[in-house]
Design a protein around this motif. Structure first.
Motif, short mmCIF file in Angstrom:
data_model
loop_
_atom_site.label_atom_id
_atom_site.label_comp_id
_atom_site.label_asym_id
_atom_site.label_seq_id
_atom_site.Cartn_x
_atom_site.Cartn_y
_atom_site.Cartn_z
N UNK A 1 0.82 -1.20 -0.12
CA UNK A 1 -0.18 0.01 -0.05
C UNK A 1 0.66 1.16 -0.18
N UNK A 2 1.89 1.24 0.97
CA UNK A 2 2.65 2.64 0.97
C UNK A 2 3.62 2.59 0.17
N UNK A 3 4.45 1.53 -0.12
CA UNK A 3 5.74 1.91 -1.16
C UNK A 3 5.57 1.12 -2.45
N UNK B 1 -9.18 5.13 3.63
CA UNK B 1 -9.55 4.73 5.25
C UNK B 1 -8.86 5.99 5.88
N UNK B 2 -9.22 6.58 7.02
CA UNK B 2 -8.72 7.63 7.75
C UNK B 2 -7.47 7.01 8.43
N UNK B 3 -7.66 5.66 9.04
CA UNK B 3 -6.38 4.95 9.76
C UNK B 3 -5.40 4.66 8.80
N UNK B 4 -5.79 4.35 7.69
CA UNK B 4 -4.72 3.85 6.52
C UNK B 4 -4.02 5.00 6.06
N UNK B 5 -4.70 6.03 5.73
CA UNK B 5 -4.29 7.50 5.29
C UNK B 5 -3.46 7.88 6.27
N UNK B 6 -3.50 7.88 7.80
CA UNK B 6 -2.62 8.39 8.56
C UNK B 6 -1.37 7.68 8.56
N UNK B 7 -1.49 6.10 8.46
CA UNK B 7 -0.20 5.37 8.48
C UNK B 7 0.54 5.97 7.26
N UNK B 8 0.05 6.06 6.15
CA UNK B 8 0.71 6.69 4.79
C UNK B 8 1.31 7.62 5.03
N UNK B 9 0.65 8.74 5.65
CA UNK B 9 1.28 10.17 5.91
C UNK B 9 2.42 10.03 6.85
N UNK B 10 2.13 9.21 7.83
CA UNK B 10 3.18 9.15 8.84
C UNK B 10 4.71 8.51 8.03
N UNK B 11 4.30 7.28 7.18
CA UNK B 11 5.53 6.98 6.49
C UNK B 11 6.28 7.77 5.54
N UNK B 12 5.22 8.61 4.76
CA UNK B 12 5.77 9.61 4.03
C UNK B 12 6.68 10.73 4.87
N UNK B 13 6.30 11.13 6.19
CA UNK B 13 7.17 11.87 6.92
C UNK B 13 8.47 11.16 7.40
N UNK B 14 8.41 9.69 7.67
CA UNK B 14 9.58 9.28 7.81
C UNK B 14 10.65 9.00 6.57
N UNK B 15 10.02 8.89 5.39
CA UNK B 15 10.99 9.25 4.44
C UNK B 15 11.14 10.28 3.84
N UNK C 1 8.51 6.29 13.67
CA UNK C 1 9.26 4.78 13.46
C UNK C 1 8.32 3.52 13.65
N UNK C 2 7.28 3.60 13.93
CA UNK C 2 6.31 2.70 14.11
C UNK C 2 5.53 2.41 12.83
N UNK C 3 4.53 1.46 12.84
CA UNK C 3 3.63 1.48 11.77
C UNK C 3 2.22 1.60 12.02
N UNK C 4 1.80 0.75 12.93
CA UNK C 4 0.30 0.90 13.53
C UNK C 4 0.24 1.98 14.46
N UNK C 5 1.13 2.28 15.40
CA UNK C 5 0.65 3.19 16.27
C UNK C 5 1.30 4.74 15.67
N UNK C 6 0.30 5.50 15.20
CA UNK C 6 0.71 6.74 14.50
C UNK C 6 0.36 7.98 15.34
N UNK C 7 1.12 8.60 15.53
CA UNK C 7 0.91 10.00 16.12
C UNK C 7 -0.26 10.89 15.44
#
Length: 148
Positions: free
Chosen positions: A95-97, A108-122, A133-139
């Motif tokens: 989904x993300x990469x 989905x709001x939760x999946x989109x938050x994971x996507x945004x957090x991972x974009x911020x990580x990269x 640095x996590x996947x499911x625990x999203x700020x």
């Protein structure tokens, strides 16, 4: 049955928190030379960073193997770690990469938050400047819409 579910959940949750710790302090620390391949443009389907998945998968297989005879807590924790690994692959790699092109960008709001957090990580390809640095625990901040 509740015993099995409890240890599956423990295995899953332990992976999220140990994964966060390992990602932040080991992958972005002494093993950066392996992990940095994930922060650079990919030259193929596999990257050196995939060795970490083999390590985590080996832990799951070992626990399942050690606990299969009695179907004890080790077996169920191994199942929880395996479940985490499957979901990690689908969400992170597919989904993300988009390493496997199966799904469109999440709605989905939760999946989109994971996507945004991972974009911020990269957002950086440096060892010390990364966040999230996590996947499911999203700020919380990644749940907000950027329509300001």
């Amino acid at each position: 049955m509740m015993y099995a579910i409890l240890f599956i959940i423990i295995g899953f949750v332990a992976m999220e928190f140990s994964g966060w710790f390992i990602h932040k302090y080991i992958m972005h620390g002494p093993l950066w030379n392996i992990h940095k391949t994930h922060h650079q443009p990919s030259k193929g389907f596999l990257e050196l960073n995939d060795l970490f998945s083999l390590f985590f998968g080996s832990v799951a297989v070992l626990l399942i193997f050690l606990g299969v005879a009695e179907l004890d807590y080790r077996f169920w924790m191994g199942v929880g770690i395996s479940l985490y690994g499957i979901l990690y692959f689908v969400i992170h790699d597919v989904l993300v990469h988009r390493r496997v092109k199966m799904f469109e960008r999440p709605r989905n709001r939760f999946l989109m938050s994971i996507f945004k957090a991972h974009q911020a990580h990269h957002a950086t390809n440096k060892k010390d400047d990364a966040v999230s640095f996590g996947l499911f625990v999203v700020p919380r901040k990644y749940f907000k819409n950027k329509s300001k």
